[in-house]
Design a protein around this motif. Structure first.
Motif: not given
Ligand code: GUN
Ligand code: ZN
Length: 447
Positions: A10-15, A19-23, A360-366, A383-385
């Motif tokens: 998921y993406f920890p920041e909102t809004p 585009s940094a993701a966490v696994l 483009l990084s894979p996190q940014h693409l996702w 949605v989307g998160n």
């Protein structure tokens, strides 16, 4: 309440400012009902941290699987499923020779209904849980799509395609039978009636849908802008700056506007929740206008590569801070798969890299196909998160789905490597389940 244990992306920041993701490698996703009875995320995090707090909640354990936000597709044409893979010299002959003949068939409610059901099933099979899609110029095509999406409880936005000139006669908006023979006025009456019937029902939304400036008269664009002003929370969708011949045509038809994009601004069609497909051949003033008005670009890389339209300029879009999200653009686009779209976007980003020194990084693409795409629709945090409060639309990915995926993902040493493996090697086989948020008050299926 119910909970799922697996790896969770998921993406920890909102809004989503970044585009940094966490696994979360051993995560827990806890769902509950919000005040409206909609199933939403209550908590997401490490299993060991959340388990004591939610010890009373039944847990489904998907060992070896990854839970990720459902994908968001910000531009497609549901009536063009049969058009995928139709070769043409470029956009305009492709429209004339393949797309318009197929769209004529959507006059029939039965034809539209089976196409809508098939399209929705394909979206879900590929892990897409939210979509903004074109219908045709026939009201039955809009009705059919809303009914098909409602049956699946999906978040889906569509609208009547507005075309009152420069297309085959039976694809132009039709005057009411026995009524005033004014197709332009009727197209706006029909749009408003469909909007009032469907916008905000369950998870459905209406989009005012002028196809593109060349197939609308001034009166139709003006009417569409007036409708948009009266309904500020509906969406707007159209096309812009995709192809050089298209641009020349639009400029010749609307010479008073500064640019093709500003034609839409001149009729009140640029604003938040307005999504313009392609945005390839924009200039700096256009990009500033996108930013200033809050309109978003739908980036359609498989379509742009297939039709030879050009390359979306990520470097320039990012330099001004323009909002954008990824889109399949089926059937100019070649695939329903978000993995194929993300990979094509990566190729396009590489093309730009030689000029701007970025990739483009894979996190940014996702992110562009999930939280970023939701932001482009004005649906961030909805949605989307998978942050608390988000609607519980998610996919369950099986990184062992094919021998090559299993072999390659086992070697991944970082989140970027794992995401790249899935982007490069993934397709519908990677998507083991697609889960749609339930309407708990209305649904007897929910346990
Ligand atoms: N421009 C106007 N109509 C269309 C369409 O159906 N597909 C694409 N890719 N571009 C368009
Ligand atoms: Zn399109």
């Amino acid at each position: 309440m119910k909970a799922y244990r697996a790896a969770i992306l998921y993406f920890p920041e909102t809004p989503s400012a970044s585009s940094a993701a966490v696994l979360e490698s051993d995560g827990l996703l806890v769902l509950c009902a919000n005040a409206q009875g909609r199933q939403v995320v209550q908590a997401v995090g490490a299993y060991r941290d959340l388990q004591p707090r939610f010890a009373h909640v039944p847990v489904t354990h998907w060992a070896g699987r990854i839970i990720a936000p459902g994908f968001v597709d910000v531009h497609s044409h549901y009536p063009q499923t049969n058009v995928i893979g139709s070769p043409a010299a470029g956009l305009l002959p492709w429209l004339e020779n393949y797309t318009f003949p197929e769209e004529k068939r959507f006059l029939s409610l039965e034809y539209a209904a089976q196409a809508a059901r098939f399209f929705i099933a394909e979206l879900l099979r590929h892990g897409v849980t939210t979509a903004l899609t074109f219908a045709t110029s026939h009201p039955a095509s809009v009705e059919a799509m809303f009914q098909a999406a409602q049956a699946q409880h999906m978040r889906l936005i569509t609208g009547l395609c507005l075309m009152d000139r420069h297309a085959p006669a039976d694809l132009l908006n039709q005057p009411a039978q026995g009524g005033k023979p004014d197709a332009t006025a009727q197209s706006l009456v029909d749009s408003e009636a469909l909007l009032r019937r469907w916008h905000g029902v369950d998870r459905l939304g209406y989009a005012i849908t002028p196809r593109f400036a060349p197939t609308s008269s001034e009166a139709q664009l003006r009417g569409a802008g007036e409708l948009a002003a009266r309904y500020p929370d509906v969406w707007i969708q159209s096309h812009v700056a995709e192809n050089l011949a298209e641009i020349a045509w639009a400029r010749a038809l609307f010479p008073a506007s500064r640019s093709y994009l500003s034609t839409y601004a001149d009729f009140g069609l640029l604003r938040a929740r307005a999504v313009f497909a392609h945005c390839i051949h924009l200039d700096d003033e256009d990009r500033a206008l996108m930013l200033q008005t809050g309109a978003a670009a739908a980036v359609c890389p498989t379509s742009n590569l297939f039709l030879g339209s050009g390359f979306f300029d990520y470097a320039k879009a990012d330099a001004v801070g323009m909002t954008y999200g990824l889109a399949s653009d089926v059937g100019g686009g070649t695939s329903f798969s978000p993995f194929h779209t993300m990979l094509a976007a990566y190729f396009v980003g590489r093309e730009g890299q030689t000029k701007a020194g970025l990739s483009l990084s894979p996190q940014h693409l996702w992110w562009q196909h999930t939280a970023g795409a939701a932001q482009a629709l004005g649906l961030d945090g909805v949605v989307g998160n998978l942050l608390p409060g988000c609607e519980a639309d998610f996919v369950v990915l099986n990184p062992q789905a094919t021998p090559l995926l299993a072999r390659k993902t086992a070697l991944a040493n970082s989140l970027d490597e794992l995401l790249f493996d899935m982007i490069v090697l993934g397709d519908d086989r990677l998507v083991e389940k697609t889960i749609i948020s339930q309407d708990i008050l209305a649904s007897s299926a929910y346990e």
